[in-house]
Design a protein around this motif. Structure first.
Motif, PDB file in Angstrom:
ATOM      1  N   GLN A 256     -14.375  -7.303   0.393  1.00 17.31           N
ATOM      2  CA  GLN A 256     -13.468  -6.177   0.540  1.00 17.31           C
ATOM      3  C   GLN A 256     -14.243  -4.864   0.411  1.00 17.31           C
ATOM      4  O   GLN A 256     -15.399  -4.854   0.017  1.00 17.31           O
ATOM      5  N   TYR A 257     -13.573  -3.768   0.695  1.00 15.23           N
ATOM      6  CA  TYR A 257     -14.209  -2.467   0.518  1.00 15.23           C
ATOM      7  C   TYR A 257     -13.143  -1.393   0.353  1.00 15.23           C
ATOM      8  O   TYR A 257     -11.999  -1.535   0.800  1.00 15.23           O
ATOM      9  N   CYS A 258     -13.532  -0.327  -0.310  1.00 16.45           N
ATOM     10  CA  CYS A 258     -12.691   0.859  -0.439  1.00 16.45           C
ATOM     11  C   CYS A 258     -13.261   1.916   0.495  1.00 16.45           C
ATOM     12  O   CYS A 258     -14.417   2.321   0.337  1.00 16.45           O
TER      13      CYS A 258
ATOM     14  N   PHE B 163     -22.217  -1.824  -1.103  1.00 15.07           N
ATOM     15  CA  PHE B 163     -21.117  -2.714  -1.443  1.00 15.07           C
ATOM     16  C   PHE B 163     -21.220  -3.173  -2.893  1.00 15.07           C
ATOM     17  O   PHE B 163     -22.300  -3.508  -3.374  1.00 15.07           O
ATOM     18  N   ARG B 164     -20.060  -3.188  -3.556  1.00 12.47           N
ATOM     19  CA  ARG B 164     -19.995  -3.521  -4.979  1.00 12.47           C
ATOM     20  C   ARG B 164     -19.701  -5.004  -5.202  1.00 12.47           C
ATOM     21  O   ARG B 164     -19.048  -5.651  -4.390  1.00 12.47           O
TER      22      ARG B 164
ATOM     23  N   TRP C  67     -15.979  -6.042  -5.444  1.00 11.22           N
ATOM     24  CA  TRP C  67     -15.232  -6.145  -4.188  1.00 11.22           C
ATOM     25  C   TRP C  67     -15.130  -7.582  -3.700  1.00 11.22           C
ATOM     26  O   TRP C  67     -14.436  -7.842  -2.712  1.00 11.22           O
ATOM     27  N   ARG C  68     -15.817  -8.495  -4.372  1.00  5.33           N
ATOM     28  CA  ARG C  68     -15.706  -9.922  -4.055  1.00  5.33           C
ATOM     29  C   ARG C  68     -14.654 -10.618  -4.924  1.00  5.33           C
ATOM     30  O   ARG C  68     -14.468 -11.828  -4.815  1.00  5.33           O
TER      31      ARG C  68
ATOM     32  N   HIS D 289      -9.094  -7.841  -7.272  1.00  6.69           N
ATOM     33  CA  HIS D 289      -9.448  -6.446  -7.054  1.00  6.69           C
ATOM     34  C   HIS D 289      -8.893  -5.991  -5.701  1.00  6.69           C
ATOM     35  O   HIS D 289      -9.611  -5.769  -4.737  1.00  6.69           O
TER      36      HIS D 289
ATOM     37  N   CYS E  27      -8.445  -0.080  -5.324  1.00  2.00           N
ATOM     38  CA  CYS E  27      -9.604   0.584  -5.924  1.00  2.00           C
ATOM     39  C   CYS E  27      -9.205   1.218  -7.250  1.00  2.00           C
ATOM     40  O   CYS E  27      -8.219   1.973  -7.315  1.00  2.00           O
TER      41      CYS E  27
ATOM     42  N   MET F 159      -7.373  -1.850  -1.036  1.00  2.00           N
ATOM     43  CA  MET F 159      -8.641  -2.266  -0.460  1.00  2.00           C
ATOM     44  C   MET F 159      -8.426  -2.735   0.979  1.00  2.00           C
ATOM     45  O   MET F 159      -7.310  -3.020   1.410  1.00  2.00           O
TER      46      MET F 159
ATOM     47  N   ASP G  15     -10.089  -5.749   3.731  1.00  2.00           N
ATOM     48  CA  ASP G  15     -10.926  -6.944   3.745  1.00  2.00           C
ATOM     49  C   ASP G  15     -11.402  -7.299   5.157  1.00  2.00           C
ATOM     50  O   ASP G  15     -11.945  -8.382   5.374  1.00  2.00           O
TER      51      ASP G  15
END
Length: 365
Positions: A139-141, A153-154, A157-158, A162, A165, A172, A174
């Motif tokens: 995923q990502y913000c 990438f954090r 985020w996996r 979560h 954000c 988020m 995906d």
């Protein structure tokens, strides 16, 4: 035996690395950036490769030959100790820092035991097929990517829970909102041999869409208490302990074990009418509803929308624990056996509070 094998593997890695071009000292990569805050291992490796003027696949072949497979598996989950020791040495960081870029770093915090090659609770699967990703496990913000001096990438985020954000309080993503492809940032440089390495991780590998420009949707929690509670989840696994359910828990995975059981309960098949009745009553009381859930399937495989609402309802149940949960259970006739089905680890805050309220030998609350 395990230690000796690890040392042997590490020695082999170091022997091969001495044959590769390094910095002026001969002990470090010419460009050896430190991992950024909560950075994912593969994200960090891509920055190292590009900083040294290489694409990620040639970088892996040059420094690790073909004996260390990286891009055709979930390497954030299965990176070996030997690899982490070697990459840490040539990046001037500690092994602990390198381990902190992997999903294995959540072991003992989110769950008790990590499975490097299989499913682990809370970790989103990415569905590796050759070098492609078939599932939406990263995923990502968009606002995080937009404000990053250098997008990355954090690890968090996996995580399946979560779904919003904790910094920007938005939902988020995906997948690419333009072509709906899974996020595979390391594939952005493929297709052009002559291009200079340095493709941004913030672009879709399939259509080139700028992920930092993705549409923004607020988290839409039904109450501010639920929003704060969801943000607190990330603080809990950062510190390793929690004040969950009004109790001090010195081992945060005990809280997450119980929370995962609640998520599993809300996705159980309708083996008895009370489970569906419990679900419907809960959604009405909490003000957070979900649709299109695939009953009987793990929480980690559900869509982002379903996971967002499921975790919201699970958090709602833990508030005023166990009064709220027991009240709904008694109202709908939920059985004790359903609430604790397949609960192999029995966290005291969850199991004991429920068990002592059993009133009938048929295991009905």
């Amino acid at each position: 035996m395990r230690t000796s094998i690890t040392r042997c593997q590490s020695a082999c890695f170091q022997k091969r690395m001495k044959l590769r071009p390094l910095g002026l000292t001969g002990n470090l990569f010419a460009f050896h950036p430190k991992p950024l805050l909560d950075e994912l291992l593969t994200s960090w490796l891509m920055r190292i490769a590009h900083g040294n003027g290489l694409k990620v696949h040639p970088f892996a072949r040059l420094y690790f030959d073909h004996q260390q497979q990286i891009w055709n598996r979930d390497f954030d989950k299965c990176a070996t100790d030997a690899f982490l020791q070697t990459i840490a040495g040539y990046s001037a960081i500690s092994y602990k820092q390198a381990l902190g870029t992997t999903l294995r770093g959540f072991e003992g915090v989110l769950y008790e035991s990590h499975n490097p090659y299989g499913n682990t609770k809370w970790l989103l699967p990415i569905g590796i097929y050759h070098r492609k990703r078939k599932l939406f496990g990263l995923q990502y913000c968009p606002l995080c990517l937009f404000h990053d001096a250098q997008p990355y990438f954090r690890r968090r985020w996996r995580l399946a829970f979560h779904t919003a954000c904790d910094i920007h309080r938005i939902r988020m993503h995906d997948r690419c909102p333009d072509c709906e492809s899974p996020i595979s940032f390391y594939r952005t440089e493929l297709g052009d041999r002559n291009s200079y390495p340095g493709s941004s991780m913030a672009h879709c590998h399939h259509c080139g869409f700028d992920l930092a420009r993705s549409p923004v949707q607020h988290d839409n929690w039904s109450s501010w208490q639920m929003s704060v509670a969801h943000q607190s989840l990330l603080n809990w696994f950062d510190t390793g302990w929690s004040f969950a359910t009004g109790q001090v828990q010195h081992y945060s995975h005990l809280y997450f074990d119980g929370l995962h059981q609640l998520c599993k309960l809300l996705l159980m098949t309708n083996r008895s009418p009370t489970i569906e009745q419990f679900r419907q009553t809960l959604q009405r009381e909490s003000g957070t509803q979900w649709e299109d859930a695939i009953l009987g399937k793990p929480f980690e495989t559900q869509s982002l929308e379903v996971r967002h609402n499921i975790i919201g309802n699970a958090i709602w149940l833990t508030q005023h624990w166990p009064t709220r949960f027991l009240g709904l259970s008694k109202m709908t006739g939920l059985r004790f056996s359903d609430a604790t089905r397949d609960l192999h680890v029995k966290p005291f805050w969850f199991f004991d509070a429920i068990e002592q309220h059993i009133k009938e030998p048929s295991y009905i609350f």
